[in-house]
Design an enzyme around this catalytic site. Sequence first.
Site, PDB file in Angstrom:
ATOM      1  CB  SER A 119      -0.830  -0.110   1.234  1.00 49.40           C
ATOM      2  OG  SER A 119      -1.245   1.109   1.460  1.00 49.40           O
ATOM      3  CE1 TYR A 129      -5.162  -1.848   4.369  1.00 53.40           C
ATOM      4  CE2 TYR A 129      -3.729  -0.040   4.257  1.00 53.40           C
ATOM      5  CZ  TYR A 129      -4.421  -1.133   3.366  1.00 53.40           C
ATOM      6  OH  TYR A 129      -4.660  -1.326   2.154  1.00 53.40           O
TER       7      TYR A 129
END
Length: 254
Positions: free
Chosen positions: A145, A158
């Site tokens: 990400s 996350y």
Amino acid sequence: MTNLFDLTGRTALVTGSTRGLGRAIAEGLGGAGATLVVNGRGDAATEAAAAELRDAGYDARAACFDVTSETAVMDAFATLDADGIDIDILVNNAGIQHRQPMVELSLADWQRVIDTNLTSAFLLGREAAKRMIPRGRGKIVNIGSLTSELARATVAPYTVAKGGIRLLTKSMAAEWTAHGIQANAIGPGYMLTEMNEALTSNPDFDAWVKGRTPAGRWGRPDELVGTAIYLASAASDYVSGQLIFVDGGMISVL
């Protein structure tokens, strides 16, 4: 001349591939010739996704198991072994999000995100590598990400998980490249997926993404396909331990 991007004769297991980024990647690998193993947690959704892919002309089968469970992962690979299916390409895509300030975050929610987004990639990668090493070849593609590199408020677990993906990928490369296995990662930018619906429907956040991204828009899941095929194919045989951002240029600008 040999097509470096041809995946004919290869089998790809894509976790979390019933929808979203995983589904797009699975379709892309299938289009390049790979046989697909579709993974999800729900039997009905996983079987339906595999059936839809078969109806579209792909060679696909379902493998429903919980990627956060060591026992379930080991059992899934044992079942594939028993069926004579060798996984040549593993895409660790399964992931979840949880948005909450850290001071309000429970340990259970922290652990759930870490287990789904990071520990699962270790578990799947370990079992795949055990089988790839004797064959002397294999491709592992982990989905990172923008938060593999940078942090945002309210998504700490996350961010930590995706930062871990970056170094897990390097660790895989350090241990397994000598055995003919290339491990790399893709770092998607802000993509139009169901997981991001709360963000895309927020006018302020939508404007921020479009203004912050040099491309001036959100990415589409299918825009990850080219990079995924590259990292899954012979075209990347001397590439290992890398994280390639597919983000419309977002991470490159202030």
